[in-house]
Write an enzyme that holds these catalytic residues in place. Sequence first.
Site, short mmCIF file in Angstrom:
data_model
loop_
_atom_site.label_atom_id
_atom_site.label_comp_id
_atom_site.label_asym_id
_atom_site.label_seq_id
_atom_site.Cartn_x
_atom_site.Cartn_y
_atom_site.Cartn_z
CB SER A 185 20.46 -4.65 9.25
OG SER A 185 19.71 -4.71 10.44
CB ILE A 191 19.25 -20.14 24.50
CG1 ILE A 191 17.83 -19.68 24.15
CG2 ILE A 191 19.51 -20.05 25.99
CD1 ILE A 191 16.74 -20.57 24.69
CG HIS A 243 15.25 -8.09 23.23
ND1 HIS A 243 15.07 -9.38 22.77
CD2 HIS A 243 14.04 -7.68 23.68
CE1 HIS A 243 13.80 -9.73 22.96
NE2 HIS A 243 13.16 -8.72 23.51
CD GLN A 271 15.69 5.41 16.92
OE1 GLN A 271 16.67 5.83 17.54
NE2 GLN A 271 15.15 6.07 15.91
C1 GAR Z 1 17.26 -7.45 15.29
O1 GAR Z 1 16.00 -6.82 15.31
C2 GAR Z 1 17.68 -7.84 16.69
O2 GAR Z 1 17.26 -6.93 17.67
C3 GAR Z 1 16.95 -9.15 16.84
O3 GAR Z 1 17.08 -9.78 15.60
C4 GAR Z 1 17.19 -8.79 14.57
C5 GAR Z 1 18.44 -9.07 13.79
O4 GAR Z 1 18.50 -8.23 12.68
N1 GAR Z 1 17.51 -9.95 17.89
C6 GAR Z 1 16.80 -10.74 18.66
O5 GAR Z 1 15.59 -10.85 18.56
C7 GAR Z 1 17.59 -11.49 19.70
N2 GAR Z 1 16.74 -12.23 20.55
P1 GAR Z 1 19.83 -8.06 11.87
O6 GAR Z 1 20.31 -9.46 11.50
O7 GAR Z 1 19.43 -7.27 10.64
O8 GAR Z 1 20.82 -7.32 12.72
#
Ligand code: GAR
Length: 216
Positions: A15, A95, A112, A176
């Site tokens: 997303s 990582i 994050h 956000q």
């Molecule tokens: C998001 O909430 C991002 O902040 C988190 O994974 C999700 C990915 O969502 N990232 C971490 O936790 C990195 N350590 P998305 O695939 O819908 O963008």
Amino acid sequence: MNKLKLGVLASGRGSNLQAIIDNIESGSLSAEIAVVISDQAEAFSLERARKHGLPAIHVSAGGYKGKREEYDALLVRELRKFNVEFVVLAGFMRIITRVLVKAYPDRIMNIHPALLPSFPGLHVQKAAIEHGVKFSGCTVHFVDEGMDTGPIIIQAVVPVLDNDTEDALSARILTQEHKIFSRAIQLYAEGRLKVDGRRVLISDGTNNADAFLINP
Ligand code: GAR
């Protein structure tokens, strides 16, 4: 002027990648996505990229167990193939090692879902609720060799409500994330970010002009 060439690394639903694509297509983010790379063959992020005509490749981490640096060297080779200038970690659940950091010094950004340095690592929305914090949010930071430790660029704050579930808080934070990630990339593309030790200065002379508090 040439647009900043992004390489997006994403493991999951994508997303944040979608928000970046949408902001590029609407003209509010002046950059181009040179390639989307996932460590997961089935990642929906690859599908999203292809739908928008963007190169999308799976770089399998199978065979690289305990060999993180070798895997990152492979990523660097792929990123260079596509002339990537700047790396965006959009839900990349691995990582990163010094091999990638050194190849793109101060040119990797991560999003994050917590207000760092609180709650680094995984499952941080649940951890925030369990800890009883009244506010959480998200952080865009440059990536260094530590986990979620690099210099902070922008943070957005959301309230943690008494009846919050992990899903409800995650969704509030995600809204956000979709705003501040593109905003941070745009600031970089405009040459407005300066890393000064742990602090990232935004060229209007402040380091917090882009932090903002969101109402429930
Ligand atoms: C998001 O909430 C991002 O902040 C988190 O994974 C999700 C990915 O969502 N990232 C971490 O936790 C990195 N350590 P998305 O695939 O819908 O963008």
